[in-house]
Design an enzyme around this catalytic site. Structure first.
Site, PDB file in Angstrom:
ATOM      1  N   GLY A  28       0.828  -1.249  -0.186  1.00  0.00           N
ATOM      2  CA  GLY A  28      -0.320  -0.182   0.003  1.00  0.00           C
ATOM      3  C   GLY A  28       1.153   1.183  -0.268  1.00  0.00           C
ATOM      4  N   LEU A  29       0.098   1.983  -0.229  1.00  0.00           N
ATOM      5  CA  LEU A  29       0.967   3.811  -0.223  1.00  0.00           C
ATOM      6  C   LEU A  29       1.552   4.134   1.274  1.00  0.00           C
ATOM      7  CD1 LEU A  29      -2.037   5.710  -1.498  1.00  0.00           C
ATOM      8  CD2 LEU A  29       0.083   4.802  -2.731  1.00  0.00           C
ATOM      9  N   SER A  30       2.418   4.552   0.778  1.00  0.00           N
ATOM     10  CA  SER A  30       3.587   5.397   1.919  1.00  0.00           C
ATOM     11  C   SER A  30       2.288   5.608   3.140  1.00  0.00           C
ATOM     12  CB  SER A  30       4.495   6.272   1.467  1.00  0.00           C
ATOM     13  OG  SER A  30       4.921   6.971   3.132  1.00  0.00           O
ATOM     14  N   GLY A  31       2.180   5.351   3.778  1.00  0.00           N
ATOM     15  CA  GLY A  31       1.231   5.801   5.333  1.00  0.00           C
ATOM     16  C   GLY A  31       0.218   5.679   5.010  1.00  0.00           C
ATOM     17  N   GLY A  80      -0.399   2.856   6.416  1.00  0.00           N
ATOM     18  CA  GLY A  80      -0.638   1.415   8.020  1.00  0.00           C
ATOM     19  C   GLY A  80       0.150   0.261   7.602  1.00  0.00           C
ATOM     20  N   LYS A  81       0.852   0.094   6.566  1.00  0.00           N
ATOM     21  CA  LYS A  81       2.059  -1.189   6.442  1.00  0.00           C
ATOM     22  C   LYS A  81       2.563  -1.297   8.036  1.00  0.00           C
ATOM     23  CE  LYS A  81       4.120  -0.099   2.708  1.00  0.00           C
ATOM     24  NZ  LYS A  81       3.399   1.763   2.456  1.00  0.00           N
ATOM     25  N   SER A  82       3.157  -0.670   8.377  1.00  0.00           N
ATOM     26  CA  SER A  82       3.917  -0.804   9.421  1.00  0.00           C
ATOM     27  C   SER A  82       2.682  -0.674  10.894  1.00  0.00           C
ATOM     28  CB  SER A  82       4.914   0.269   9.618  1.00  0.00           C
ATOM     29  OG  SER A  82       5.940   0.672   8.472  1.00  0.00           O
ATOM     30  N   SER A  97       5.935  -1.928  -2.523  1.00  0.00           N
ATOM     31  CA  SER A  97       5.977  -3.304  -3.595  1.00  0.00           C
ATOM     32  C   SER A  97       4.913  -2.654  -4.693  1.00  0.00           C
ATOM     33  CB  SER A  97       5.690  -4.045  -2.663  1.00  0.00           C
ATOM     34  OG  SER A  97       4.667  -4.488  -1.809  1.00  0.00           O
TER      35      SER A  97
END
Ligand SMILES: Nc1ncnc2c1ncn2[C@@H]1O[C@H](COP(=O)(O)OS(=O)(=O)O)[C@@H](OP(=O)(O)O)[C@H]1O
Ligand SMILES: Nc1ncnc2c1ncn2[C@@H]1O[C@H](COP(=O)(O)OP(=O)(O)O)[C@@H](O)[C@H]1O
Length: 199
Positions: free
Chosen positions: A34-37, A39-41, A108
Site C-alpha cells: 500500500g501507499l506510504s502512510g 498503515g503497513k508498518s 511494493s
C-alpha cells in the site's frame, strides 16, 4: 541436479514441514502492500505482537529497516524497486522455509514484482494484504513528513504523487484503514489465518 552454473542444490534432512510440525503452525508470508502512510508498518507491528502472544513464531521485514542494511545500495527508480522486492521475496522465502510466519511491509507498487514473489512460493504461502487509504488520507496523515517534501519538489518519484502504485487485483485480504481501526484490522487478519488453517 547440476545447473548450467555448476551449482548443486543440497537437500537437508530437516524440512519446512518438520519445522512447521514442531511449531504447530504453518509458515507463510503476510505481504502488506500500500501507499506510504496507509498503515503497513503499524498493522504489521501490531499483528506480530498479537501472533507472538498466541505462541506463533514470527519475523517482520519493514521497508525503512531493510533499506538501511541489506538494500542500502538501492534507491526508488523502478529498477531499484524491482530489485528491492526481488531480494525481499527471496529472503522471505528463506524465512518461510525456517518455519516462520513472515510479515513484510513494503510499498511494493508494481504488480509484476508482487506476482514474482507469489511465484516463488507454494500455494497458500503468499497472503497479499492490500492496505488501502487514499492518497489524500495518506497525505493528511503524513507520519514522516514525506508527502510535504514530495509536494515541495524535495523528493522526486514519490509513490502516489509522481510515481505509480498498481493496486492488487485479487489480494487475499483488503484492509481499508480509513474505516477500520487498527484492532479490527488485526482481528480480521487473525480470523483469516484461523479460517484457512494456518494455525
Ligand atoms: N520516492 C519514494 N517513494 C516512496 N517511498 C519513499 C520514497 N523515498 C523515500 N521513501 C521512504 O521509503 C519507504 C518505502 O520503501 P519500500 O522499500 O517499501 O519501497 S518500494 O517497495 O521499493 O517501493 C517509505 O516508507 P513507508 O512510509 O513505510 O511506506 C518512505 O518512508
Ligand atoms: N486504522 C488505521 N490503521 C493503521 N494506521 C492508522 C490507522 N488510522 C490512523 N493510522 C495512522 O496512520 C499512520 C500509518 O503510518 P505507517 O504505519 O508508517 O504506514 P506505512 O507503513 O504504510 O507507511 C500511522 O501514524 C498510524 O497511527
Amino acid at each position: 541436479m547440476v545447473s548450467e552454473k555448476n551449482i548443486v542444490w543440497h537437500e537437508g534432512k530437516v524440512t519446512k514441514l518438520h519445522r512447521q510440525n514442531m511449531n504447530r503452525h504453518k509458515s507463510a508470508i503476510l505481504w502488506f502492500t500500500g501507499l506510504s502512510g496507509s498503515g503497513k508498518s503499524t498493522l504489521s507491528v501490531e499483528l506480530e505482537k498479537s501472533l507472538y502472544e498466541m505462541g506463533i513464531k514470527t519475523f517482520r521485514l519493514d521497508g525503512d529497516n531493510i533499506r538501511h542494511g541489506l538494500n542500502s545500495d538501492l534507491g526508488f527508480a523502478e529498477k531499484d524497486r524491482n530489485e528491492n522486492i526481488r531480494r525481499i521475496g527471496e529472503v522471505s522465502k528463506l524465512m518461510v522455509e525456517a518455519g516462520l510466519m513472515t510479515l513484510t511491509a513494503f510499498i511494493s507498487p508494481y504488480k509484476k514484482d508482487r506476482e514474482f514473489v507469489r511465484s516463488l512460493m507454494e500455494g497458500g504461502e503468499f497472503i497479499e494484504i492490500y492496505v488501502h487509504a487514499s492518497v489524500e488520507e495518506c497525505e493528511n496523515r503524513d507520519p514522516k513528513g514525506l508527502y510535504k517534501k514530495a509536494r515541495a519538489g524535495k523528493i522526486n518519484g514519490f509513490t502516489g504523487i509522481d510515481s505509480p502504485y498498481e493496486m492488487p487485483v485479487e489480494p487475499e485480504l483488503i484492509i481499508n484503514t480509513e474505516v477500520m481501526t487498527i484492532n479490527e484490522s488485526v482481528l480480521k487478519i487473525i480470523s483469516y489465518l484461523k479460517e484457512h488453517h494456518y494455525m
